[in-house]
Structure formats: C-alpha cells, structure tokens
Scaffold this motif. Structure first.
Motif, PDB file in Angstrom:
ATOM      1  N   MET A  93       0.850  -1.077   0.036  1.00 18.22           N
ATOM      2  CA  MET A  93      -0.072  -0.069  -0.021  1.00 18.22           C
ATOM      3  C   MET A  93       0.882   1.286  -0.174  1.00 18.22           C
ATOM      4  SD  MET A  93      -3.361  -1.043   2.152  1.00 18.22           S
ATOM      5  CE  MET A  93      -2.406  -1.498   3.858  1.00 18.22           C
ATOM      6  N   GLN A  94       1.949   1.164   0.787  1.00 19.09           N
ATOM      7  CA  GLN A  94       2.771   2.319   0.628  1.00 19.09           C
ATOM      8  C   GLN A  94       3.517   2.598  -0.581  1.00 19.09           C
ATOM      9  OE1 GLN A  94       5.618   1.436   3.831  1.00 19.09           O
ATOM     10  NE2 GLN A  94       4.555   2.892   5.429  1.00 19.09           N
ATOM     11  N   LEU A  95       3.781   1.612  -1.468  1.00 24.04           N
ATOM     12  CA  LEU A  95       4.072   1.882  -2.799  1.00 24.04           C
ATOM     13  C   LEU A  95       2.924   2.382  -3.648  1.00 24.04           C
ATOM     14  CD1 LEU A  95       6.296   1.304  -5.131  1.00 24.04           C
ATOM     15  CD2 LEU A  95       5.582  -1.085  -5.330  1.00 24.04           C
ATOM     16  N   GLU A  96       1.775   2.183  -3.487  1.00 26.46           N
ATOM     17  CA  GLU A  96       0.482   2.712  -4.230  1.00 26.46           C
ATOM     18  C   GLU A  96       0.457   4.103  -3.947  1.00 26.46           C
ATOM     19  OE1 GLU A  96      -3.072   0.894  -3.949  1.00 26.46           O
ATOM     20  OE2 GLU A  96      -2.456  -1.094  -4.620  1.00 26.46           O
ATOM     21  N   VAL A  97       0.956   4.452  -2.602  1.00 24.92           N
ATOM     22  CA  VAL A  97       0.688   6.090  -1.954  1.00 24.92           C
ATOM     23  C   VAL A  97       2.133   6.568  -2.858  1.00 24.92           C
ATOM     24  CG1 VAL A  97       1.015   7.442  -0.246  1.00 24.92           C
ATOM     25  CG2 VAL A  97      -0.503   5.576   0.030  1.00 24.92           C
TER      26      VAL A  97
END
Length: 68
Positions: free
Chosen positions: A49-53
């Motif tokens: 999810m941090q990569l998506e952000v």
C-alpha cells in the motif's frame, strides 16, 4: 491502484490501522518466531500500500488526468 484523493486517504488510513495492529502484536506476542510469522503478512500489505501511495503522489494531478 489509487486514482483519486479519497482513495489516497482511505489507503493511508488502512496503513495506519495495520501499523497499529503490528505495534500491538509486538507488545503481546512473547515468542519472536510467532511474532515474525504473524507480522509478516501485515508488513507485506503495508509495503504494497505504501508503494501505491508513493506512485500516486509522484504524479501531478494534471498528469494523472491526462492519462485517464
């Protein structure tokens, strides 16, 4: 994939809740092996999810509107 600011806020909130779960697990799990096994799934999801952000925030709004 995050496509708007509302999805960004939702994802950031989910990351925060998962981090809180891992922090709680660190406090209550006495066995290091069990902790790592239990936390690994949460940590992998946080990373994803941090990569998506990061990908969403790396684009200027005009860029994402042009590609959509």
């Amino acid at each position: 994939m995050i496509t708007n600011d509302q999805e960004l806020e939702t994802t950031v909130d989910r990351i925060r809740r998962l981090q809180e779960q891992v922090a709680h697990l660190r406090k209550v799990e006495t066995n290091p092996v069990n902790y790592r096994l239990a936390a690994s799934g949460f940590l992998a999801e946080i990373d994803r999810m941090q990569l998506e952000v990061r990908e969403y925030l790396s684009l200027h709004p005009a860029e994402s509107a042009a590609s959509g």
